[in-house]
Write an enzyme that holds these catalytic residues in place. Structure first.
Site, PDB file in Angstrom:
ATOM      1  N   ASP A   1      46.835  45.397  94.016  1.00  0.00           N
ATOM      2  CA  ASP A   1      47.217  45.889  92.694  1.00  0.00           C
ATOM      3  C   ASP A   1      48.586  45.331  92.335  1.00  0.00           C
ATOM      4  O   ASP A   1      49.583  45.591  93.026  1.00  0.00           O
ATOM      5  CB  ASP A   1      47.252  47.424  92.707  1.00  0.00           C
ATOM      6  CG  ASP A   1      47.578  48.002  91.343  1.00  0.00           C
ATOM      7  OD1 ASP A   1      46.872  47.673  90.375  1.00  0.00           O
ATOM      8  OD2 ASP A   1      48.551  48.764  91.237  1.00  0.00           O
TER       9      ASP A   1
ATOM     10  N   THR B   1      47.889  43.996  84.982  1.00  0.00           N
ATOM     11  CA  THR B   1      49.281  43.735  85.336  1.00  0.00           C
ATOM     12  C   THR B   1      49.449  42.342  85.940  1.00  0.00           C
ATOM     13  O   THR B   1      50.398  41.622  85.613  1.00  0.00           O
ATOM     14  CB  THR B   1      49.791  44.787  86.330  1.00  0.00           C
ATOM     15  OG1 THR B   1      48.900  44.859  87.451  1.00  0.00           O
ATOM     16  CG2 THR B   1      49.851  46.150  85.668  1.00  0.00           C
ATOM     17  N   THR B   2      48.545  41.957  86.817  1.00  0.00           N
ATOM     18  CA  THR B   2      48.649  40.638  87.453  1.00  0.00           C
ATOM     19  C   THR B   2      48.511  39.535  86.413  1.00  0.00           C
ATOM     20  O   THR B   2      49.242  38.534  86.443  1.00  0.00           O
ATOM     21  CB  THR B   2      47.579  40.479  88.541  1.00  0.00           C
ATOM     22  OG1 THR B   2      47.717  41.546  89.494  1.00  0.00           O
ATOM     23  CG2 THR B   2      47.728  39.151  89.260  1.00  0.00           C
TER      24      THR B   2
ATOM     25  N   ASP C   1      43.131  52.783  87.865  1.00  0.00           N
ATOM     26  CA  ASP C   1      43.112  51.705  86.866  1.00  0.00           C
ATOM     27  C   ASP C   1      41.842  51.761  86.022  1.00  0.00           C
ATOM     28  O   ASP C   1      41.879  51.563  84.802  1.00  0.00           O
ATOM     29  CB  ASP C   1      43.213  50.346  87.558  1.00  0.00           C
ATOM     30  CG  ASP C   1      44.609  50.068  88.091  1.00  0.00           C
ATOM     31  OD1 ASP C   1      45.539  50.814  87.727  1.00  0.00           O
ATOM     32  OD2 ASP C   1      44.766  49.117  88.880  1.00  0.00           O
TER      33      ASP C   1
END
Length: 557
Positions: free
Chosen positions: A66, A99-100, A392
């Site tokens: 994550d 997010t990545t 998520d």
């Protein structure tokens, strides 16, 4: 120390310990630091992404892929790198996932900007071009998006599965996706304007080890992982009145040390009897208010436990603050902070049952829509990663219900956006055109990294994807398991449009913020870790150097 000449004499402006970088050096340093952060999470992108093992200074181990968790756990000691971490945190807060992608795209934007800077293109032109491209990309996303019916459980389930893939939930993702969709539906309400709002404050996640993830379940109400304070207390109650309190049920201790001088054993007994009387009166007040169950955030005295058992009242102590807050939503009661005056109207109502095997209390409130996802896993590390993945997925499903739009995943939307942005660039005048084209190139990082992380040839994959999109297949994306170019929307790989818009917006703003800096003035060593004499391993600016401009990251991965 910086000096400036005035009337032929040097004027001291900065202190002796100050350090300074200007122009190309400052831009190069900042871009290197930001890219180091982005590259640290690139290998986690996609279903085939690798995990990181993070070891804290206390020896605690976290195994995850994550993005935001990795960046938050890393010991980043560089101000520019910290700005990129904020991109991940903003993405997590606003969209719950992606997010990545946001961080990786921000890093690629800066990498391509560095090439433009070397061609003597001014940062202002690059920033303007990036802003034009970002606005156009978000408009194109709205054009590409498919409208979702909030009652379409099948499509919402695909959104959840896409989010969880590669996050420790692959074997049971269909079951978990169904639980997630049902949880979101249970807390979704229709607003006055006809829109839908999913309030995840009413969804609680509890974890339990020693069982398979396939045994996870969705329960109406709350789950309390506590035991009754006395074995003689009832554990099954229907339509019970519930008292929630953050006031300890014990003898009040004085703020100062006190000594008692006793002349006889009778005086000691009187003192003990006085304390017992206080506890008895507290329990009697709770019983007179009509409470059948007491959930206390703090301690319950042993004598009070005995009195509760005699009254037939179920009491549970040391309940987590978050659980007390959630019980308030489930039972409809208020949290009582002063047990000397209990209003019966402050009590909630619920059905209480006990699972002796799992040692859990199930609290189901009447008419309230709080639900609990009970996640199970074989070990702590497994269940922790499962909780992150499910968290998520809850966020993206809730976002999809509220926003009502989805996109094809697997790199399909990025390749299509890049194609459209290149067409858009033809109509942009000046050097900003090159920045728009660089923005388009940066978006194609996503399918390239998906291919790399899957062991595929990234160049061949990108060529095939571009060809498919040139032929008009806007949903053509990468199947990372077979390596084929497929219609990812039909294949069930779908992502919320809002998350993609937010990722592009956050990445662009972060890249532009870094590009706008042309001077770094450090009041000594900026490092906040270690001895000042050590400085940073990268040279030039003490704690601002090292590892591509990101000191203090050693040992994080």
């Amino acid at each position: 120390m910086s000096q400036q000449r005035m009337q032929g004499q040097p004027m001291i402006v900065l202190g002796e310990d100050s350090q300074r970088m200007k122009d190309e050096d400052a831009q190069g340093h900042n871009i290197s630091a930001a890219r180091a952060v982005a590259e640290s999470v690139r290998s986690t992108l996609g279903p085939k992404g690798m995990d990181k093992m993070l070891v804290s200074s206390m020896g605690d181990v976290t195994v995850t892929n994550d993005g935001v968790t990795i960046l938050q756990e890393m010991d980043i000691d560089n101000p520019t790198a910290s700005m990129i971490v904020e991109v991940a945190e903003t993405q997590e807060d606003e969209a719950g996932d992606g997010t990545t992608t946001a961080v990786a795209v921000a890093g690629e934007l800066l990498k391509n900007a560095e090439d433009l800077l070397e061609q003597d293109i001014h940062p202002t032109a690059i920033i303007k071009g990036y802003n034009l491209a970002s606005e156009q990309a978000r408009a194109e996303i709205d054009d590409l998006a498919t409208v979702v019916d909030p009652d379409d459980e099948e499509l919402l389930g695909k959104v959840a599965e896409t989010s969880m893939t590669g996050k420790g939930a692959d074997l049971n993702k269909e079951l978990l996706a169904d639980l997630i969709v049902q949880a979101v539906k249970a807390v979704t309400v229709e607003a006055d304007d006809g829109s839908y709002v999913a309030d995840l404050e009413y969804v609680n996640i509890e974890t339990q080890t020693g069982r398979s993830a396939g045994e996870s379940e969705l329960l109406e109400g709350a789950v309390i992982d506590k035991d009754p304070v006395h074995p003689d207390m009832p554990t099954e109650l229907s339509d019970a009145k519930v008292l929630l309190t953050d006031d300890p049920i014990e003898i009040d201790e004085t703020d100062i040390d006190a000594e008692l001088q006793l002349d006889s054993p009778d005086q000691l007994q009187q003192f003990i009897d006085s304390e017992e009387q206080q506890l008895r009166e507290t329990v009697d007040r709770i019983a007179e208010a009509g409470a059948d169950v007491v959930f206390c955030q703090k301690a319950i005295d042993d004598m009070a436990q005995h009195y509760f058992a005699k009254q037939g009242i179920l009491a549970v102590r040391r309940v987590k603050k978050s659980d007390i807050k959630f019980l308030r939503e489930v039972t409809g009661g208020d949290v009582v902070s002063d047990l000397s005056d209990i209003d019966p109207d402050a009590l909630g109502t619920a059905d209480i049952s006990r699972d002796a095997d799992d040692e859990l209390f199930y609290v189901e409130g009447g008419g309230n829509h709080g639900v609990t996802l009970l996640l199970r896993g074989s070990t702590e590390h497994v269940v922790d990663e499962l909780e992150r993945g499910v968290g998520d997925a809850l966020d993206v499903v809730a976002t999809t219900v509220s926003d009502g739009r989805v996109l094809a995943g697997g790199g399909a939307v990025e390749v299509e956006l890049a194609r459209r942005l290149r067409e858009f660039a033809d109509g942009v005048e000046g050097r900003e055109q090159l920045a728009v084209e660089s923005f388009a190139d940066s978006l194609e990082l996503v399918p390239r990294v998906l291919a790399e992380n899957s062991g595929l040839d990234s160049i061949d994959t990108l060529v095939d994807l571009r060809a498919a999109h040139a032929d008009g297949d806007a949903h053509a994306g990468l199947n990372v398991f077979t390596g084929d170019v497929v219609d990812t929307y039909d294949a069930g790989v779908v992502e919320p449009a809002h998350a993609k818009e937010q990722a592009l917006s956050s990445a662009t703003e972060a890249a532009n913020l870094v590009l706008k800096i042309d001077d770094i003035i450090a009041a000594g060593d900026l490092s906040t870790e270690g001895d000042e004499d050590e400085g940073g391993p990268g040279g030039g600016m003490g704690g601002m150097g090292g590892m591509g401009g990101m000191g203090g990251m050693g040992g994080a991965m």
